[in-house]
Write an enzyme that holds these catalytic residues in place. Sequence first.
Site, PDB file in Angstrom:
ATOM      1  N   HIS A 120      -0.203  23.082  -5.270  1.00 36.52           N
ATOM      2  CA  HIS A 120      -1.668  23.312  -4.947  1.00 36.52           C
ATOM      3  C   HIS A 120      -2.462  23.194  -6.408  1.00 36.52           C
ATOM      4  O   HIS A 120      -3.616  22.737  -6.500  1.00 36.52           O
ATOM      5  CB  HIS A 120      -1.894  24.876  -4.459  1.00 36.52           C
ATOM      6  N   ARG A 166      -5.878   2.645  -3.035  1.00 40.88           N
ATOM      7  CA  ARG A 166      -4.591   3.079  -2.525  1.00 40.88           C
ATOM      8  C   ARG A 166      -4.568   4.185  -1.506  1.00 40.88           C
ATOM      9  O   ARG A 166      -5.146   5.136  -1.917  1.00 40.88           O
ATOM     10  CB  ARG A 166      -3.557   3.382  -3.729  1.00 40.88           C
ATOM     11  N   ARG A 201      -6.080  -0.833   0.360  1.00 40.22           N
ATOM     12  CA  ARG A 201      -4.747  -1.396   0.845  1.00 40.22           C
ATOM     13  C   ARG A 201      -4.020  -0.474   1.807  1.00 40.22           C
ATOM     14  O   ARG A 201      -4.141   0.810   1.613  1.00 40.22           O
ATOM     15  CB  ARG A 201      -4.011  -1.471  -0.384  1.00 40.22           C
ATOM     16  N   GLU A 226       2.282 -10.930  -3.964  1.00 43.22           N
ATOM     17  CA  GLU A 226       3.013 -10.243  -4.964  1.00 43.22           C
ATOM     18  C   GLU A 226       4.417 -10.498  -4.905  1.00 43.22           C
ATOM     19  O   GLU A 226       5.110  -9.888  -5.644  1.00 43.22           O
ATOM     20  CB  GLU A 226       2.667  -8.564  -4.968  1.00 43.22           C
ATOM     21  N   ASN A 272       1.768  -6.809 -10.949  1.00 42.61           N
ATOM     22  CA  ASN A 272       2.836  -5.734 -11.450  1.00 42.61           C
ATOM     23  C   ASN A 272       4.100  -6.223 -10.683  1.00 42.61           C
ATOM     24  O   ASN A 272       5.325  -6.465 -11.318  1.00 42.61           O
ATOM     25  CB  ASN A 272       2.541  -4.411 -11.129  1.00 42.61           C
ATOM     26  N   ASP A 273       3.940  -6.519  -9.425  1.00 38.25           N
ATOM     27  CA  ASP A 273       5.254  -6.718  -8.572  1.00 38.25           C
ATOM     28  C   ASP A 273       5.510  -8.292  -8.778  1.00 38.25           C
ATOM     29  O   ASP A 273       6.493  -8.394  -8.690  1.00 38.25           O
ATOM     30  CB  ASP A 273       4.992  -6.301  -7.179  1.00 38.25           C
ATOM     31  N   ARG A 296      10.868  -3.367 -14.750  1.00 38.95           N
ATOM     32  CA  ARG A 296      10.110  -3.012 -15.734  1.00 38.95           C
ATOM     33  C   ARG A 296      10.352  -1.646 -16.450  1.00 38.95           C
ATOM     34  O   ARG A 296       9.961  -1.283 -17.351  1.00 38.95           O
ATOM     35  CB  ARG A 296       8.529  -3.066 -15.429  1.00 38.95           C
ATOM     36  N   CYS A 349      -5.450  -7.403  -8.665  1.00 34.12           N
ATOM     37  CA  CYS A 349      -5.535  -6.189  -8.756  1.00 34.12           C
ATOM     38  C   CYS A 349      -4.380  -5.457  -9.620  1.00 34.12           C
ATOM     39  O   CYS A 349      -4.259  -4.250  -9.623  1.00 34.12           O
ATOM     40  CB  CYS A 349      -5.824  -5.293  -7.396  1.00 34.12           C
TER      41      CYS A 349
END
Lengths: 595, 88
Positions: A195, A302, A338, A435, A458-459, A469, A506
């Site tokens: 929380h 996301r 996505r 990706e 990134n991927d 990475r 992205c």
Amino acid sequence: MNNGKQEIILKGLPSSGGIAIGTAYLYHREEVYVTERILTDEELEAELVLLDEAIERSRHEVQKIANFAHEKLNEEAAQIFESQLLMLDDVEMRKALDMRLRREKKNADFLVYDELQKYKELLGGASDELLRERVVDLDEIGQRIMRNLQKKRLHSTVEGEHVIIASQLTPSDTILFSKNDVLGYATDLGGITSHAAILSRSLKIPAVTALHTVTAVVQTGDEVILDGQRGLLIVNPTQDHREEYELKLRRIANFEAELKGLVDLPCETPDNHKVELSANAEFINELEYVVTQGSKGIGLYRTEHLYIEKGDFPSEQEQYVEYSEIAHMLYPQQVIFRTFDIGGDKLLDTAVPESNPFLGWRGIRMMLDKPEIFRQQLRALLRASTMKNIKIMFPMISGLTELLEVLELLNDVKEELRGEGMAFDESMEIGLMIEVPSAVFIADELAKHVQFFSIGTNDLVQYLMAVDRNNELIADLYQEFHPAVLRAIKHTIDTGHANGLWVGMCGEMAGNPLATLLLLGMGLDEYSMVPSVIPEVKTIIRSTPFTEAKAVADEALSLSNSFDVRSFLYTYMRDHFPELYASWMTGENGENDVE
Amino acid sequence: MIEHQVTIKNRSGLHTRPAAALVKTAARFVSEFYITKDDFEINGKSIIGVMTLAAEQGASLHLVFDGSDEEEMANAIVGLFEDGFGEL
């Protein structure tokens, strides 16, 4: 700067984004202690009145916080305190307390302690994080009633600007500190879904949780840097780290000032080539910021956090409420959602451990195995699309069969909605993330079925280079300027364009100013990035003719290794954007080597 | 007295929001309301009680309503369960 003290870097969970630099304040909640006592008959009647008053006062205090959460934060935050109010009003607890007071004739604060201890034991054995959170809530209301019974005041104010270091923060602590000049929170316990973490995010206060030993390591007055993005707390930072983070903070501050001048200007080259700059986002409370910062909508929203915060897949209705709220907030700007990308580094608690999670059951692979859950997300997204500003994209597509399976499911869901008379955007654009390297090579086949591509660098880089990475031993092999990466990007953009698609990006590369011209020259149509780099990228694009950018891209694509590409781009930027270049040179030091 | 057997349909079970909805709805009626799960009985008007049930999706609960407005109360409460607390 660190007075000769050894720098210590603690790693925890990044629970609320942002950076804080300041002195630590070690907070020990003043626990209320009780001693068991037998009351006389006169005292007994007075004690019953006292208990009434203490609960009433506690209710009043929590109500005030709940009101604040309602007005200033969001429903999720307010719900935490609504629940605490119900606990204060709990009929069984009250019945038990009254009965025990009369029967056992003991002091009320002891009985409150003892009674709550019983409930905590019932809940405490639970392994479920949500249940453990309730123990924190119960503790908090118990402490509150006992404190009011003892007529003590709460001293949770902290003078001056500090990073609060605590074993654990209760929801109320989090809110109360935020009314002072708190810079950030670092705690031993907690988690991303606690929380306190949820509240920190909605308060926009950086927080790192699950640091385990932070209260043992840090003392009040120590200099600390809290990095809420990466989940780090740097104690007694070295001069280098301090300068690096001060620069980051300055960049964030400069950015707002810079943007004021840029916000209304189109993202267009001097020879009128237009591209779109949009923002990556994850939480609904980031959007207010995005809307005022002049991005052209959200290029990557996301959705995993809905799952992560809840510890389970959210219902269609919960998703619909969130997605349509986002669509309304951004309208007339666009938002690209996505679909759930769970697995890989976003671990599923209940998943079977995989020896190779990044090559495993993640993204669209998992969703196709859970069609019921996937359908609910698609239904929610479609239902939220009535204002025609939503697009959907799918992560981790590696082949045509997968894509066709996804599209069949989507059409099925659309048919179902039509049958139910539910409205949605019939012309909604559908895209996929590029990706996985296999998707690059069959981009022409995939392009026939969608309206856009979004390159997830990134991927893509980690799969193309076969480099994890996060593995320090080989992290230097993770090269986004490797010729193979550049060629894969170029091929994707060209293939997309040849098939009438627009192509965006992205991944982190989209927000790397060193890559801006290279990508512009390759023909990228849309860049989606963390909002704080938008001004730099926009400045670069607005000052460089498209023809010039094409020449930069051609040159970069002709080079045979990553080092040459980077040197060429650095030299170009030094000659054409000396101020930006100078700021990177100070920032580049250790940009990636904090860990 | 009315008795009902219900199954929790919503995926997250009786977590914070549904538990609050259940207790708030129960508070609108004067009848007594008890929930039994695996021989463990709690007062359905007590949020702490409902929390300690730790009832997850698929759990089967036995509901007992007893009092002057038991019928209306049973309708309202069973409705909440059938509707998956608005989370289906």
